[in-house]
Design a protein around this motif. Structure first.
Motif, PDB file in Angstrom:
ATOM      1  N   UNK A 169      23.303  -1.483   3.180  1.00 42.47           N
ATOM      2  CA  UNK A 169      22.704  -0.410   2.475  1.00 42.47           C
ATOM      3  C   UNK A 169      21.426  -0.104   2.615  1.00 42.47           C
ATOM      4  N   UNK A 170      21.392   1.047   3.112  1.00 37.31           N
ATOM      5  CA  UNK A 170      19.870   1.464   3.571  1.00 37.31           C
ATOM      6  C   UNK A 170      19.178   1.875   2.406  1.00 37.31           C
ATOM      7  N   UNK A 171      17.860   1.281   2.326  1.00 37.68           N
ATOM      8  CA  UNK A 171      16.968   1.923   1.497  1.00 37.68           C
ATOM      9  C   UNK A 171      15.659   2.139   2.049  1.00 37.68           C
ATOM     10  N   UNK A 172      14.864   3.195   1.690  1.00 38.99           N
ATOM     11  CA  UNK A 172      13.691   3.581   2.170  1.00 38.99           C
ATOM     12  C   UNK A 172      12.831   3.927   0.683  1.00 38.99           C
ATOM     13  N   UNK A 173      11.865   2.986   0.806  1.00 41.25           N
ATOM     14  CA  UNK A 173      10.811   2.984  -0.613  1.00 41.25           C
ATOM     15  C   UNK A 173       9.491   3.618  -0.044  1.00 41.25           C
ATOM     16  N   UNK A 174       8.947   4.713  -0.456  1.00 42.46           N
ATOM     17  CA  UNK A 174       7.978   5.430  -0.143  1.00 42.46           C
ATOM     18  C   UNK A 174       6.921   5.063  -1.235  1.00 42.46           C
ATOM     19  N   UNK A 175       5.624   4.718  -0.641  1.00 42.35           N
ATOM     20  CA  UNK A 175       4.530   4.415  -1.584  1.00 42.35           C
ATOM     21  C   UNK A 175       3.267   4.930  -1.019  1.00 42.35           C
ATOM     22  N   UNK A 176       2.202   4.862  -1.933  1.00 43.77           N
ATOM     23  CA  UNK A 176       0.759   5.415  -1.470  1.00 43.77           C
ATOM     24  C   UNK A 176       0.300   6.643  -1.869  1.00 43.77           C
ATOM     25  N   UNK A 177       1.127   7.526  -2.501  1.00 45.95           N
ATOM     26  CA  UNK A 177       0.602   8.713  -2.763  1.00 45.95           C
ATOM     27  C   UNK A 177      -0.558   8.622  -3.980  1.00 45.95           C
ATOM     28  N   UNK A 178      -1.078   9.559  -4.530  1.00 49.72           N
ATOM     29  CA  UNK A 178      -1.767   9.931  -5.405  1.00 49.72           C
ATOM     30  C   UNK A 178      -2.598  11.032  -5.521  1.00 49.72           C
ATOM     31  N   UNK A 179      -3.771  11.132  -6.363  1.00 45.63           N
ATOM     32  CA  UNK A 179      -4.620  12.210  -6.543  1.00 45.63           C
ATOM     33  C   UNK A 179      -5.776  12.086  -5.742  1.00 45.63           C
ATOM     34  N   UNK A 180      -6.173  13.135  -4.836  1.00 54.28           N
ATOM     35  CA  UNK A 180      -7.227  12.892  -4.036  1.00 54.28           C
ATOM     36  C   UNK A 180      -7.996  14.126  -3.791  1.00 54.28           C
ATOM     37  N   UNK A 181      -9.308  14.159  -3.715  1.00 47.37           N
ATOM     38  CA  UNK A 181      -9.982  15.411  -3.507  1.00 47.37           C
ATOM     39  C   UNK A 181     -10.044  16.024  -2.107  1.00 47.37           C
ATOM     40  N   UNK A 182     -10.186  17.203  -1.880  1.00 48.10           N
ATOM     41  CA  UNK A 182     -10.281  17.808  -0.598  1.00 48.10           C
ATOM     42  C   UNK A 182     -11.056  17.042   0.178  1.00 48.10           C
ATOM     43  N   UNK A 183     -10.606  16.842   1.499  1.00 47.74           N
ATOM     44  CA  UNK A 183     -11.339  16.147   2.348  1.00 47.74           C
ATOM     45  C   UNK A 183     -11.134  14.596   2.368  1.00 47.74           C
ATOM     46  N   UNK A 184     -10.394  14.035   1.327  1.00 50.03           N
ATOM     47  CA  UNK A 184     -10.126  12.835   1.216  1.00 50.03           C
ATOM     48  C   UNK A 184      -9.044  12.273   2.158  1.00 50.03           C
ATOM     49  N   UNK A 185      -8.940  11.097   2.087  1.00 51.28           N
ATOM     50  CA  UNK A 185      -7.681  10.219   2.758  1.00 51.28           C
ATOM     51  C   UNK A 185      -6.673   9.398   1.997  1.00 51.28           C
ATOM     52  N   UNK A 186      -5.338   9.380   2.584  1.00 50.76           N
ATOM     53  CA  UNK A 186      -4.448   8.595   1.914  1.00 50.76           C
ATOM     54  C   UNK A 186      -3.690   7.854   2.920  1.00 50.76           C
ATOM     55  N   UNK A 187      -3.027   6.778   2.628  1.00 49.82           N
ATOM     56  CA  UNK A 187      -2.144   6.049   3.607  1.00 49.82           C
ATOM     57  C   UNK A 187      -0.747   5.816   2.909  1.00 49.82           C
TER      58      UNK A 187
END
Length: 115
Positions: free
Chosen positions: A1-19
């Motif tokens: 069974x295939x499972x893809x689990x995304x993480x790392x999102x959130x609230x960020x100000x314009x110009x910011x970064x996320x991974x």
């Protein structure tokens, strides 16, 4: 069974970064072309970044130069480094094969860019 689990999102100000991370099980990210997709409210889901089995990458015009897709074969994980974020990047982000299979969609991770 295939499972893809995304993480790392959130609230960020314009110009910011996320991974973002996409941890895969039941599928090898090394031997499948993988993609990051996003869906903003009221819009269709779109492919924003793709990495193939040779690690060649492609990007949607709206994110080119700001986003970088990569993978860690040992961790069987695909990443999306997002820099210089703007409010138009607000969406739920998902990973899947570059030719997505409906049964592979996960819950996604919410990215909100707001001041």
């Amino acid at each position: 069974q295939v499972q893809l689990v995304e993480s790392g999102g959130g609230l960020v100000q314009p110009g910011g970064s996320l991974r973002l991370s996409c941890a895969a099980s039941g599928i090898s990210v090394r031997f499948n072309a993988m993609g990051w997709y996003r869906q903003a409210p009221g819009k269709e889901r779109e492919l924003v970044a793709r990495i193939d089995t040779t690690a060649y990458t492609n990007y949607a015009g709206s994110v080119k130069g700001r986003f970088t897709i990569s993978r860690d074969n040992a961790k069987n994980t695909v990443y999306l480094q997002m820099n210089s974020l703007n409010v138009e990047d607000t969406a739920v982000y998902y990973c899947n094969r570059d030719v997505p299979l409906p049964e592979y969609w996960g819950q996604g991770t919410q990215v909100t860019v707001s001041s």
